[in-house]
Design a protein around this motif. Structure first.
Motif: not given
Length: 297
Positions: A1-3, A248-256, A258-266
């Motif tokens: 998926m996406a970042r 928390r539910r949002l983070l879990e959903g994004w990980q399901r 397939g999205h990669q959760l990153v910093s602005m630097a990344e």
């Protein structure tokens, strides 16, 4: 998926002391990265009540339970109570974020003062406000900041030129659809603006049947199957406190998804800088938020 880059705006003393630690703990548990942007000077949150006559302000306040999220004491700062100096009183909490491995940057010096005045101010005023924040950041962290995200997505061309003079490679000061080089007074700047692309939770709650119980589902519907990188802005005062279970539910959903959760630097490091467009500085409205913001035309 996406970042999906997570940009955390920290507006108040309460948010710095309480919401930030909760977010750090949650993000580490979820193995998600993020960038924390700090308000570094006085907390004058109470001054925001002067916006009561602005179109759309009362409607937004009624939808998002401002007193519940910010607390009575915070809403009195700058009116019945003196505005506490966040950088002086919460420097340890800020340094703890960096020590935990998260990127840190500048949000502003005085959140409400900046947000309510920057549009019509000149270079001298803008530079003075931004330099106060820069100097306090260096005082707290011992190094220059790598990035900046304007309070309330309120900015002017002078501020973008200050970011350029500071040598920052990237910032996230407005709203839009894709990273770009800003154009100010006919000059294309070198730094990259990486605008917030997704709506915030408080922009969605209270509209079209969306509430705190289903706002995560509403946002996840927008990212399901999406292959385009996004930037999501959250607030220590909301997602770090009353809306923490929603986040928390949002983070879990994004990980399901397939999205990669990153910093602005990344997020910046993954960009093809040669392919980025140039866009002029502009103002515009965003659904669910009162007034105009810096937008990508």
């Amino acid at each position: 998926m996406a970042r999906i880059a997570l940009k955390i705006d920290v507006d108040t003393l309460r948010g710095t002391r309480e919401g930030v630690a909760a977010l750090v703990s949650m993000l580490r548990q979820m193995q998600a990265h993020a960038t924390f942007l700090f308000s570094l000077g006085p907390d004058h949150t109470g001054w925001a009540m002067r916006r009561v006559f602005r179109p759309g302000f009362l409607k937004k306040v009624s939808r998002t339970s401002v007193v519940e999220h910010y607390g009575i004491k915070t809403l009195l700062y700058g009116t019945l109570l003196p505005g506490p100096d966040i950088g002086r009183r919460a420097a340890d909490e800020m340094r703890a974020v960096q020590a935990a491995g998260f990127e840190v940057g500048i949000h502003c010096w005085d959140h409400v003062y900046w947000q309510d005045n920057v549009r019509g101010r000149d270079r001298a005023w803008t530079d003075a406000q931004m330099q106060k924040a820069f100097d306090r950041f260096v005082e707290i962290f011992g190094a220059a900041p790598a990035t900046h995200g304007a309070a309330g997505w309120q900015m002017n061309g002078h501020g973008l030129e200050t970011i350029e003079r500071w040598g920052m490679r990237y910032a996230s000061d407005g709203r839009g659809d894709t990273p770009y080089h800003p154009i100010v007074a006919g000059r294309t700047l070198n730094h990259v603006q990486m605008p917030t692309t997704l709506p915030t939770l408080d922009e969605l709650i209270g509209i079209d049947g969306v509430d705190a119980g289903n706002v995560d589902a509403a946002l996840l519907a927008r990212t399901d199957g999406c292959a385009t990188d996004q930037i999501f802005t959250l607030h220590a005062e909301l997602e770090g406190q009353k809306l923490a279970p929603v986040f928390r539910r949002l983070l879990e959903g994004w990980q399901r998804q397939g999205h990669q959760l990153v910093s602005m630097a990344e997020y910046y490091a993954a960009l093809d800088l040669r392919a980025l467009p140039a866009r002029p500085f502009a103002w515009g409205e965003i659904p669910g938020r009162s007034g105009e913001l810096m937008v990508q035309p």
